[in-house]
Write an enzyme that holds these catalytic residues in place. Structure first.
Site, short mmCIF file in Angstrom:
data_model
loop_
_atom_site.label_atom_id
_atom_site.label_comp_id
_atom_site.label_asym_id
_atom_site.label_seq_id
_atom_site.Cartn_x
_atom_site.Cartn_y
_atom_site.Cartn_z
N ASP A 287 71.37 15.19 69.30
CA ASP A 287 72.65 15.83 69.62
C ASP A 287 72.61 16.58 70.95
O ASP A 287 71.55 16.99 71.41
CB ASP A 287 73.03 16.81 68.50
N GLU A 288 73.78 16.74 71.51
CA GLU A 288 74.03 17.67 72.60
C GLU A 288 73.09 17.53 73.80
O GLU A 288 72.56 18.52 74.29
CB GLU A 288 73.98 19.12 72.08
N CYS A 289 72.90 16.31 74.27
CA CYS A 289 72.14 16.14 75.52
C CYS A 289 73.16 16.15 76.66
O CYS A 289 73.99 15.25 76.77
CB CYS A 289 71.38 14.81 75.47
#
Lengths: 649, 649
Positions: A287-289
């Site tokens: 997630d959330e790169c």
């Protein structure tokens, strides 16, 4: 809680006295013996009766009949059903395998009640099995380290409410929490000295298995991995040097997906970790790169061009595909957050949705299995009722084939740990997670919120017998805040405030790993029972449906709150931890004053002027704004009273 | 608590913030590193500030300077002194060896307080050392098994108040609690499945050593040993068969002192146990042998005649002398209760007096070392003040030479476990044992009871940070008793009742190992804070020295108690555990009514008739009798008010 699939009441009740014994007929194993011992431990705590701990007799009052063993490593979708028959003469619990027996034992413990003639269980026949096969709780040990005893008691409570997956978020930007013998700098430079030894990990895996709980480890990558880079900067896309992050949020650090050395490292690492975690599933986050380190690195830009990866999403898809192959080569099924779902993702990958049911719907349509976490973020301090009414299948079941529907495996409550520590985590997780567990286990039609709250409060009391004591923790924290002053007035205030909801707390202040979590917002539970009770009274009064005692109850509460500010003054003046509460206490006093005046008008049928009402509502609107990172929960109820007043024309 | 030997206040204060660090100058060892870690754990719980757990820096704000190691096995009389200097700039702790450093760390933790500008410690220089070298707590694991986590947290609390001997009573008629590999039937037939493994014993010994605490095991013999005989009936003087006893009291079963096989057994047994317990002292009990089994056994009578043992005391002396030789042959010094003191007892035997200071005086005069437990029987539920004022040397010091006085090593608080379980033991032991610890550590002149109570209440709050949470346990037990009813009214009643004192409880009912200890008498602490507070108010009012707020406080309390019976009614009607409280609650109501009437008369200067007063006093006398095995503690205070009323001539 959770309510069983089928309950048939019988006649009479089974009495629990000092002669109570539990025995096995047919199949048994060491795990069942330990379950029996644990069952007696809880029953002793529930009743205070010192039952004999000797080996079970052949003819026990409580007979357990298990047909055969369960899988050596607990498998998704194993039979968890059981039948529990309670009659005045005795109790019978039957199950296909130990998993069902574990659940049936917990159901029995929930039925024990004190009566005028001692502890009894009402006669009943229960046929029970879960609605979803994947019923999880995720604990984030990355941002704040959560000590082993806390993990243990949360597993105990999970067993109590029939959750069967412990998803352990073991690394994040702020900390890497598992001892690696292959790459020891992971924990030595990435944990600030706070990590689980391999022995502790093995202990927890065995502890969970004893309770019918699978352990799915998560090592988040390529982002949320800054702590790895403190010891192994070559894994990163930036220049470094790196340290475990001290602030929260979406950070830039990300693994370099373009170097073969990254995958060589991950191959060895995953090999080591799958040796510790036997479960068939292995969670790699995803997630959330934000891609900022990738954009800033010329070699990575070059790689993207060369391999015709049009954007960072494509680059992450490339990374994920490589990682999936590594995970599969170690005989594990990969699991990841929404972002791992890409056009070429292998079909056996499980998608855990933090974004919402739309991603889940999309995944199921494309043939993937998924589980829902959106709506079950218990770190966001929402009321239990909101989580309770979120259903993994609601609004999507009619858009899917039965086969696609079956691919939605269940869900997971998630406790992200920006704002919880080993001290405060229990009050954030429990008892609200019991309501979520009911959503995952019980029939979809079980949706009555009032019934849920009534049963959840009993369950909260019962979870004390499993070592989950958030109320005691609140008291201890209030004692700490009060120093040598009497904490009673602080208690009164504490009972009517709540932490802000969602991500509001982060908007109010900046926090990080070094922030003490010792303020009133940390001490109070996410949901105020007193405020809920008072609200129900005000709803009835405002609707003209007050019960006779409502008027007096409302007045008693309001007088208590009106008088509290003066009593609290010595504590507020003496302690740095309470100084910020001055305006909150004043606001409660003012709210109570408005409330008492409204109560008088309503009772007497007196009208107030439009201007008076407007002024009162403006003051209440002010009181409803967060102060000292707290919501004062009386004001919305008093608002109901003020709005119900007659206004002079 | 305990107050240090010497305290010199300084200027200003030391602020504890997130940058707080602890480091070692000079000597260090793994035990000190662990002590540092434990110190930080408690400080985190005291403050809620997440101090860094990284290795200590060279220049820490809190510098510990230890000169050298202590003995490999902690020795009686080792140097335990330390100097703690707190200044605004930093803290310095110096000690000859780790024992003093451990004590100094605990002193610092006691000085932490919350102020308007955060957590601080006032500037101070403390030079401290104990008055007595032997400062013990005895826990009886024989009658009720006390689980390992409970033992651990009691050791934590012992460290907090500087006790240094854990006397572990490990066998009695009702249970044998240690795994023996040489004689496994001891635990297999003598423990009901509840015993400590050798691994657990080793763990506790190491755990205690880490905290500067010696572990002295006690295996009681020749009596209080019935549980041994279940597995090894040949040890006994009677015919058997034997089982672990289920009733309490002085039983007849006793070892056979006339057979050589008894001493062969004990030789092997003591050899095995001294391998587990490294302390120089080994306690063999020796108390309360009633000789009935000896009298009933012709072979034993024969033996007595043959060896010219004129009575059973002489026979026990023979037994003790043989056991002492065995203990000595395993390089241990024997310790025993008063009864082991006989004309020929070797001079190094230590006498622990349960009978009183006279035995201690006698022993000291005859050249024996001794310690006092009479007066420190914390299972008898006496007020802390009574234990506090008992001094091992009071009234005997002037009858002894300085050398004889020095042979009185100290004392031990003892918690016999007829009426305590792992659930309730904490409230029986703490915080009262902190007052006893002060007696053993602080100068003899420290005797102010009011100061003791004020500090003991703070210490009780602080002990929560060590896992000692008796208040929470009381709440949980009241929740259990209340079932689904509101426990608030039961709480009000619980706060003004106490268990009967001394051995009165056994006189009221018969109890044994199978008796549930889940009644109100088990849930409430030995001493009611509310009753003590109310009593102080009544004393002032009765003496005509009331403070202005006393009248209103007394009235508020009495009104609360007057109204409570009606509120408690639903709970009393619903639960078997509370049904017995009906008369107690009524008695409180009636007492409150009498009290309010007396308060009115006193306030208004009105006189009452002699008959009215007599009637009131008769009712109070009735209320002061135990009911439901409970003492209602308001009545004696109201009696003061009634007696202070003017009576018409």
């Amino acid at each position: 809680m959770p309510l069983p699939a089928s309950v048939t009441s019988g006649q009479g009740e089974f009495a629990i006295d000092g002669q109570f014994t539990v025995g096995f007929k047919g199949y048994t194993e060491a795990r069942l013996e330990r379950a029996r011992s644990r069952f007696l431990d809880v029953l002793i705590r529930e009743t205070g009766i010192p039952f004999s701990r000797e080996a079970a007799p052949a003819e026990a009052k409580f007979a357990i009949e298990v047909k055969g063993p369960s899988e050596a490593i607990e498998k998704l979708g194993e039979d968890e059903s059981y039948r529990l028959t309670v009659a005045p003469e005795g109790v019978k619990l039957t199950a296909a395998n130990p998993l069902g027996a574990l659940h049936g034992l917990q159901t029995f413990l929930q039925l024990v009640r004190i009566t005028p003639h001692g502890f009894t269980v009402p006669a009943v026949t229960i046929d029970d099995k879960p609605r979803f096969a994947w019923r999880g709780l995720m604990i984030d040990s990355g941002r704040h380290f959560i000590p082993i005893p806390v993990i243990e008691r949360n597993l105990d409570a999970m067993e109590a409410v029939k959750l069967n997956v412990f998803h352990w978020h073991l690394s994040d930007d702020q900390g890497f929490r598992v001892e690696s013998k292959v790459f020891p700098l992971l924990q030595l430079k990435g944990s600030g000295g706070q990590f689980y030894t391999q022995e502790e990990i093995r202990h927890i895996v065995a502890y969970a298995r004893d309770r019918g709980i699978r352990v799915v480890p998560e090592f988040d990558m390529p982002a949320h991995a800054q702590s790895w880079f403190a010891g192994y900067p070559n894994l990163a896309s930036g220049k470094g040097p790196y340290e475990p992050a001290k602030q929260w949020g979406v950070l830039d650090a990300a693994m370099d997906p373009t170097r073969e050395s990254t995958f060589q490292f991950l191959n060895l690492f995953i090999g080591e970790m799958t040796g510790l975690f036997p479960d068939a599933y292995f969670h790699v986050g995803g997630d959330e790169c934000n891609g900022k380190e990738w954009d800033a690195n010329p070699a990575i830009q070059e790689f993207k061009k060369k391999h015709e990866l049009k954007d960072n999403a494509a680059l992450q898809a490339y990374f994920t595909a490589r990682v999936q192959k590594l995970v599969a080569s170690h005989h594990r099924i990969m699991e990841g957050w929404d972002e791992v779902l890409q056009p070429d993702t292998p079909k056996d990958v499980v998608i855990q949705s933090w974004r919402g049911r739309d991603s889940l719907l999309d995944a199921a349509r494309r043939g993937y299995r998924g589980l829902l976490s959106n709506g079950y973020y218990i770190d966001l301090n929402q009321p239990a009722s909101e989580h309770y009414l979120v259903d993994p299948l609601e609004g999507i079941a009619d858009k899917l084939t039965p086969e696609q529907t079956a691919s939605i495996l269940g869900g997971e409550a998630t406790i992200w740990s920006e704002f919880v520590t080993g001290e405060t985590i229990d009050s954030r997780v429990w008892p609200r997670t019991a309501a979520i567990a009911e959503r995952f286990w019980s029939p979809a039609t079980v949706r009555d919120v009032d019934s849920m709250y009534a049963r959840m409060e009993l369950e909260a009391q019962r979870l004390q017998d499993y070592g989950i004591t958030p109320k005691a923790t609140t008291e201890e924290m209030l004692d700490r805040m009060s120093g040598e002053t009497n904490p009673e007035a602080l208690r009164v205030l504490a009972r009517v405030v709540e932490p802000p909801k969602g991500y509001a707390r982060e908007d109010i202040h900046t926090y990080g790993t070094e922030s003490p979590l010792n303020r009133l917002v940390d001490a109070v539970p996410p949901e105020s029972e007193t405020a809920r009770e008072f609200h129900a009274i005000c709803v009835r009064i405002a609707a003209g449906k007050a019960m006779p005692e409502d008027w007096q109850s409302a007045r008693d509460w309001l007088v208590l709150w009106l008088d509290n500010d003066a009593k609290l003054e010595p504590t507020l003046a003496r302690s740095d931890l309470t100084a910020e509460l001055v305006p909150v206490s004043k606001s409660l006093e003012q709210t109570a004053e408005i409330g008492l005046s409204a109560l008088d008008s309503l009772r007497g049928g007196k009208a107030i002027s439009f201007g008076e009402q407007k002024q009162a509502l403006a003051a209440l609107a002010e009181a409803e704004k967060p102060q000292a990172v707290l919501l004062q929960m009386v004001a919305p109820s008093v608002e109901l009273l003020v709005k119900a007043e007659k206004v002079q024309q």
